[in-house]
Write an enzyme that holds these catalytic residues in place. Structure first.
Site, PDB file in Angstrom:
ATOM      1  N   TRP A  50       9.820   1.542   5.123  1.00 27.87           N
ATOM      2  CA  TRP A  50      10.171   0.843   4.310  1.00 27.87           C
ATOM      3  C   TRP A  50       9.245  -0.442   4.147  1.00 27.87           C
ATOM      4  CZ3 TRP A  50      13.996  -3.219   3.835  1.00 27.87           C
ATOM      5  CH2 TRP A  50      14.402  -4.104   4.926  1.00 27.87           C
ATOM      6  N   ASP A  51       9.042  -0.952   5.260  1.00 25.35           N
ATOM      7  CA  ASP A  51       8.314  -2.240   5.263  1.00 25.35           C
ATOM      8  C   ASP A  51       7.222  -2.459   4.289  1.00 25.35           C
ATOM      9  OD1 ASP A  51       9.304  -1.519   7.632  1.00 25.35           O
ATOM     10  OD2 ASP A  51       8.059  -2.471   9.013  1.00 25.35           O
ATOM     11  N   GLU A 105      19.836  -2.549  11.794  1.00 25.08           N
ATOM     12  CA  GLU A 105      20.086  -1.473  12.678  1.00 25.08           C
ATOM     13  C   GLU A 105      20.975  -1.459  13.866  1.00 25.08           C
ATOM     14  OE1 GLU A 105      15.827  -0.716  13.581  1.00 25.08           O
ATOM     15  OE2 GLU A 105      15.574   0.250  11.263  1.00 25.08           O
ATOM     16  N   LYS A 134      20.518  -7.415  13.620  1.00 23.24           N
ATOM     17  CA  LYS A 134      19.274  -7.409  14.118  1.00 23.24           C
ATOM     18  C   LYS A 134      18.460  -8.195  13.035  1.00 23.24           C
ATOM     19  CE  LYS A 134      15.676  -4.040  15.123  1.00 23.24           C
ATOM     20  NZ  LYS A 134      15.056  -2.752  14.954  1.00 23.24           N
ATOM     21  N   GLN A 135      18.625  -8.006  11.918  1.00 21.83           N
ATOM     22  CA  GLN A 135      17.691  -8.447  10.967  1.00 21.83           C
ATOM     23  C   GLN A 135      18.463  -9.016   9.765  1.00 21.83           C
ATOM     24  OE1 GLN A 135      15.902  -4.531  11.447  1.00 21.83           O
ATOM     25  NE2 GLN A 135      15.122  -4.924   9.092  1.00 21.83           N
TER      26      GLN A 135
END
Length: 752
Positions: free
Chosen positions: A346-347, A474, A584-585
């Site tokens: 998806w980046d 994640e 994580k993000q």
């Protein structure tokens, strides 16, 4: 910018091989030394974007629907080698320490160079390698070798060729690279030419074919060629005279069966054309392309050269990394290394696509064309995952089928459908390209929207819920009503309705109706689900919880976690991480950036503060999102801190794995913080919006935006900004939510 290294440091070779790599969206060649050496600290690599082999996935307990094969971008035969032998002695920087050494990457010219000066007896030998992966002729990797003798004469021999005895890099201790060593390339044939040779190879499992050809122009040198069991050997010899310059041009052509029905014939024809043009003309052509690219893409940060140069490096690497043929995308490591095995995630849509949409929209269109080209694979994947209809894009893929063997943080990330739909809608808002939306965009939007109706369900009180999904974070998997996923789904459903109704009104909905079988009844169901979508909100904290159960979990103590235990995924079992509030993000924060309408400013601020405390930023996709939001909230110092961390990720190797390839999404993130953060740019159905905040770390920011075929000049200063049209008819945009009309006359606006 000219990236420069003047020290031959064997410990830094792996990093430099990535940073100085040469690519053009089709082929990529790591910045290895032409001389070659037997050292495990080198990852010698040549790649084609989207050219892959398949590998079997092994499960002790394989359940229904688990993918049985994955695709892997493969290391192709080595085309880099040119060994230099003078009077029987091999000259190599690791054998004979050069008196002078310098390597550069020139982002303005689009070339890489190495310059070495060897002392031989009473004289010197100057050696300059120039490399170029042509942006105008994507199959071409050009090397020009210039050798100049001073007070030196003797026999010069060059040993070169194509070596098919190659394997992919492996590391069984790092889940971000392949764990097992497999020979993916089989040499089927090797042929010599008067001035070079070529090999025909096939992949061991996917049955794809590739041709690699080399031809040389070397006036005054004798060329001999020989086919071997592992490729083609090419020797060039001459007697060099003192104070004379010798130039050798090496034309390497790569051609594959995904794009060409007859790769060898295509490579032979292309070589004739390129040699006829000559290295000088091809290098000039590259410079012209780069001039045109930088005219729109460049960002000037007056008063801070480091920021300006690093931004230029990052944006150049994006250009090198991104496919533009409509059948490839952007791998998470570009074409610079083998991290994540060359897979697309998806980046691309969320972090890379925006840069091209607003600077080179034809590349953005090609990225969307790739997604449309694999729509049938997405339909098949939806069926595998138990859905009766619709399309579900694979979480990580090359050709369209799922390559992720760990579904909790892979296939469960249904938000990829919404990410892709978001990029199609952004393209529509930025270009007004009705034909593309009629032929491709509407089909993708409808099929991805259709899936949400099957994934979700209505609660007793009428809320539309999405259970058992994973959001971008994640470290939190398989939960109910991930806020980001639900916002993506809502926007996807609304976008499908908007585009279908627009096409229907334009009498252009025929293709979409035929391709999808969409009916007005289903459109009504899309609207109903979008309006009823449940978006978690905690009134006491005034934040959007990441999911229904997130706030019930204990908080991970990040401050007491030793530095050597990050990233957490390499030191803790996933199930352990899933039981804590630890990110994580960026997840909810990213949702507030992409889908900010209707969200109170206080909720954005409180959510930012909350998730900032529990985010590790173990993903390189994280800091840029926090930087954008910090800038939009007016937190200048915090925004710059996140921006700078984003900016230097690869040049400073802050994540410790740039050797495996660039962090391409993070590269795009540096542009996003600058333009979408500090300049507050956003795009929605209403139009293009700005809300400026010039950071005090430099004096002025200048950039350009391609919007609806216009080129908009933006100059952002501390207390005011200037906007004008460089190209195109007058257009309305919004600054601080106030509509203004732009034309060629600069418009000066004070900051509020």
């Amino acid at each position: 910018m000219v990236l420069k290294s003047t020290k031959l440091d064997t410990e830094a070779l792996l990093l430099e091989e990535t940073l100085f790599h040469t690519a053009n969206g089709y082929l990529g060649v790591r910045g290895n030394m032409e001389e070659g050496f037997d050292d495990p600290k080198s990852i010698r690599g040549t790649y084609i974007n989207g050219f892959y082999d398949t590998v079997d996935l092994s499960y002790p307990e394989r359940l229904y629907g688990f993918p049985v094969q994955a695709q892997r971008m493969i290391n192709l035969p080595d085309i880099q080698t040119i060994k230099i032998i003078f009077d029987g002695n091999e000259l190599s920087p690791l054998i004979n320490k050069p008196a002078e050494y310098e390597r550069t990457l020139d982002t303005k010219e689009g070339i890489a160079k190495r310059h070495l000066i060897y002392t031989v007896g009473e004289g010197t030998l100057s050696v300059i390698y120039t490399r170029m992966a042509s942006f105008c002729r994507p199959e071409l990797f050009l090397t020009v070798l210039e050798i100049t003798s001073k007070n030196l004469s003797g026999k010069l021999e060059l040993k070169a060729g194509i070596n098919c005895d190659v394997r992919n890099y492996t590391n069984p201790d790092d889940p971000r690279v392949a764990a097992e060593s497999v020979r993916h390339i089989i040499m089927d044939d090797a042929k010599t030419l008067d001035d070079g040779g070529y090999v025909c190879c096939s992949t061991s499992a996917s049955e794809l074919e590739v041709a690699l050809l080399q031809r040389y122009k070397a006036t005054g040198m004798d060329i001999s060629t020989r086919a071997t069991a592992t490729g083609v050997e090419i020797n060039l010899t001459t007697h060099i005279n003192t104070n004379k310059k010798y130039s050798i041009e090496k034309y390497s052509i790569l051609s594959d069966s995904i794009r060409q029905p007859k790769p060898v014939e295509y490579a032979l024809g292309a070589a004739d054309e390129y040699i006829k043009a000559g290295a000088g003309a091809l290098l000039a052509e590259q410079k012209d392309y780069m001039d045109e690219f930088w005219h729109v893409a460049a960002i000037k940060t007056e008063g801070n050269k480091e920021v300006e140069d690093t931004l230029e490096f990052n944006l150049f690497q994006l250009l090198q990394s991104t496919g533009r043929d409509g059948i490839t995308s952007t791998a998470s490591k570009g074409i610079s290394g083998e991290g994540y095995e060359g897979h697309y995630f998806w980046d691309t849509e969320i972090y890379i696509f925006p840069f091209f949409l607003f600077t080179k929209p034809e590349i953005a269109k090609a990225l969307l064309t790739y997604r449309h080209s694999i729509i049938n694979r997405a339909r098949e994947n939806a069926l595998i995952m138990g859905h009766k209809s619709g399309a579900l894009y694979s979480w990580r893929t090359i050709s369209g089928s799922e390559c992720s063997s760990y579904f909790p943080s892979g296939a469960a990330q249904y938000h990829i459908n919404g990410d892709i739909a978001y990029s199609f809608m952004q393209y529509w808002y930025a270009t007004g390209d009705i034909e593309f939306m009629a032929q491709k965009g509407a089909e993708v939007l409808i099929e991805t929207a259709r899936l949400w109706l099957d994934v979700g369900h209505y609660s007793a009180d009428g809320r539309f819920l999405l259970h058992c999904v994973t959001g971008p974070d994640e470290y939190t998997c398989m939960i109910n009503n991930n806020y980001y996923t639900n916002r993506c789904a809502q926007a996807n459903l609304k976008g499908a309705v908007t585009v279908y109704e627009m096409l229907w009104q334009q009498n252009a909905a025929g293709h979409a109706e035929q391709a999808t079988g969409i009916t007005q009844e289903e459109i009504n169901l899309f609207e109903k689900a979008a309006d009823a979508m449940w978006l978690p909100y905690d009134e006491a904290l005034d934040i959007n919880p990441q999911d229904d159960s997130f706030l019930e979990k204990p908080v991970w103590d990040i401050a007491k976690t030793p530095n050597d235990k990050f990233p957490l995924l390499l030191h803790h079992h996933p199930m352990h991480l899933y039981r804590f509030q630890v990110c994580k993000q960026a997840d909810t924060v990213l949702a507030h950036i992409l889908f900010e309408d209707g969200i109170k400013d206080s909720t954005k601020r409180n959510s930012f503060d909350y998730y900032q405390r529990i985010s590790t930023h173990d993903s390189s996709l994280s800091r840029c999102a926090f930087g954008i939001m910090a800038a939009r909230l007016g937190l200048e110092n915090k925004a710059y801190e996140y921006f700078y961390d984003t900016l230097i990720t690869d040049l400073e190797n802050t994540h410790g794995n740039t050797k495996d390839g660039l962090h391409t999404a993070n590269l795009g993130g540096s542009w996003m913080v600058t333009v979408m953060g500090f300049a507050g740019m956003r795009l929605n159905e209403k139009g293009l919006h700005f809300k400026f905040m010039q950071p005090g770390m430099w004096n002025r920011t200048c950039f350009k935006i391609n919007y609806l075929g216009r080129i908009i000049n933006v100059q952002m200063e501390r207390d005011k900004s200037k906007l004008s049209l460089e190209k195109g008819q007058p257009v309305d945009i919004y600054v601080n939510d106030e509509k203004i009309r732009l034309n060629q006359t600069p418009l000066e606006l004070p900051h509020t």
